[in-house]
Design an enzyme around this catalytic site. Structure first.
Site, PDB file in Angstrom:
ATOM      1  N   GLU A 286       0.824  -1.208   0.000  1.00 25.98           N
ATOM      2  CA  GLU A 286       0.000   0.000   0.000  1.00 25.98           C
ATOM      3  C   GLU A 286       0.862   1.264   0.000  1.00 25.98           C
ATOM      4  OE1 GLU A 286      -3.766  -1.898   2.485  1.00 25.98           O
ATOM      5  OE2 GLU A 286      -2.312  -0.611   3.513  1.00 25.98           O
ATOM      6  N   CYS A 357      -1.488  33.536  10.292  1.00 25.14           N
ATOM      7  CA  CYS A 357      -1.313  34.272  11.543  1.00 25.14           C
ATOM      8  C   CYS A 357      -0.917  33.313  12.667  1.00 25.14           C
ATOM      9  CB  CYS A 357      -2.588  35.018  11.888  1.00 25.14           C
ATOM     10  SG  CYS A 357      -2.373  36.252  13.172  1.00 25.14           S
ATOM     11  N   TYR A 386       0.265  14.413   1.251  1.00 26.64           N
ATOM     12  CA  TYR A 386      -0.242  15.042   2.469  1.00 26.64           C
ATOM     13  C   TYR A 386      -0.158  16.563   2.476  1.00 26.64           C
ATOM     14  CZ  TYR A 386       0.151  10.185   3.749  1.00 26.64           C
ATOM     15  OH  TYR A 386       0.042   8.822   3.751  1.00 26.64           O
TER      16      TYR A 386
END
Length: 448
Positions: A286, A357, A386
């Site tokens: 995988e 911020c 990701y």
């Protein structure tokens, strides 16, 4: 860091100059070299085919899941695994063959399992007894069987970030081996007419650089399967050893080629095969990061700069932790260059920071770069895994667009969000009208 350039010395991705991509599609921007994705999938498949072993290369789509990515995986004959109803829905929208889909997750909801069963998902990777109860309830009045794998916690910890370790006993994932949970799950599934046990699954972690963990988990899973064969007469069809093959983000990283992990797994498997009195099962892997990570690039435009005598300068770009949370979350490191001067010698070391911020919005804490000016395009390497998947609208910033590049042609596959997208689910609040105070009764007055 390896990269290609054109005759003008500009960095190119899939045959197109990065600065041209930035002009055409704006920044911040995710760009994928699709040729690199295809090459890595084929490299994995080649190892199995040369060893003459039945296999499946199942792309771990949590790394990067879009309709277009599922279409690329389909065109390469890969399987995919999904971890949510949303990923499954996206794969369905891509017309991905459901028989080649595996459904992961430690807390699949009843609605998600219903979706998977209705879609005809090929394999459900069962993670716990609660999930077995849900499947029993959903399949109770049906005819036919659902293929499943049992995910186990093998008690093997990968050498990686603590958040990336999933194979140790103290983990939220999988049936425990030491306590007998996995044996009980196998016994229960084998007695269930609605479930067809294909075999076993384990995943020891992510961003792993050493083969030892994969060799150990292969041996342990074979041992478990042999016990199940002796106890229950079970003959496994699938041994799924997961993924987690590491990639290089900086010069300090020195991973093996991803396919080298597969070779080590197969060598371990064959060395143990003489001790088994049942046929070797198909081997499933995988990979996610190792397929899309090196193929992905993040493009930014330089904005402001802060110089303080005696301190490292801050160079700010138009993206940051909203499109790449990994540096803040995992202390992940990356490499960056200027799109039009990728080979230029560094003139300074800077904090490459984002626009969000947060003081922790630092993409690269120590980035060696040529002198930058506002408007320069910065390319950060190896952001294909990701980045987009974990992107957010923090500070109400729209998420970037995604572009695929192949054979010198660029194609927009995810449009850039707009400000209107940010509020499309918002509703106005209508404050309730003020109600008069209830009338005072004689009884309440008497108590005062």
């Amino acid at each position: 860091m390896d990269f290609a350039t054109n005759h003008e010395g500009q960095l190119t991705i899939g045959g197109v100059a990065a600065s041209q991509l930035a002009r055409t599609f704006q920044t911040p921007l995710y760009v994928y070299d699709i040729g690199a994705i295809r090459q890595q999938i084929r490299a994995f498949k080649r190892v199995f085919e040369e060893a003459d072993v039945s296999y499946a290369v199942s792309y771990a789509s949590k790394a990067f899941a879009t309709i277009a990515m599922y279409e690329v995986a389909k065109s390469e004959g890969a399987h995919v695994d999904v971890v949510s109803g949303g990923e499954l829905y996206t794969a369905q929208a891509a017309d991905f063959p459901m028989a080649a889909v595996s459904f992961h997750g430690n807390n699949k909801s009843k609605a998600e399992l219903t979706q998977a069963l209705d879609a005809g998902v090929g394999t459900i990777i069962v993670d716990n007894f609660h999930e077995l109860d849900l499947l029993d309830d959903l399949l109770g009045d049906t005819v036919g069987q659902q293929d499943v794998l049992i995910r186990v916690a093998p008690g093997i910890s990968a050498h990686t970030h603590a958040y990336d370790q999933t194979g140790q006993t103290d983990s939220k994932f999988g049936f425990d081996l030491a306590s007998g949970q996995a044996d009980e799950a196998a016994k229960r599934i084998l007695a269930d007419d609605h479930l067809n046990l294909l075999g076993i699954h384990a995943h020891i972690g992510s961003q792993i650089f050493e083969v030892a963990g994969f060799e150990a988990v292969t041996q342990k899973l074979l041992h478990v399967l042999n016990n199940w064969h002796q106890q229950f007469g079970f003959i496994p069809k699938v041994l799924n050893v997961g993924g987690g093959f590491g990639i290089a983000y900086t010069k300090q990283d020195d991973p093996l080629p991803p396919e080298a992990f597969v070779k080590a797994i197969l060598a371990t498997l064959k060395s143990q095969s003489q001790t088994l009195n049942w046929p070797l099962p198909a081997i499933w892997i995988e990979p996610g990061r190792s397929i899309v990570g090196p193929a992905g690039y993040s493009l930014y435009t330089v904005g402001s700069r802060k110089d303080v005598p005696g301190l490292r300068p801050y160079v700010a770009v138009d993206g940051g932790m909203g499109d790449n949370i990994r540096p803040a979350l995992y202390q992940a490191t990356y490499t960056a260059v200027l799109a039009d001067q990728p080979n230029a010698a560094p003139a300074e070391h800077v904090h490459l920071v984002g626009k969000y911020c947060e003081s922790g919005d630092i993409l690269i804490d120590d980035a060696p770069l040529p002198t930058t000016t506002s408007g320069d395009v910065v390319v950060v390497f190896d952001t294909g895994a990701y980045g987009y998947s974990m992107a957010s609208n923090y500070n109400r910033n729209p998420r970037p667009a995604v572009v695929f590049v192949e054979n010198g042609q660029a194609q927009l596959v995810v449009t850039r969000e707009t400000d209107a997208d940010l509020i499309k689910n918002d509703l106005h609040y209508a404050a309730p009208t003020e109600q008069p105070a209830p009338a005072q009764t004689d009884a309440t007055a008497a108590t005062k």
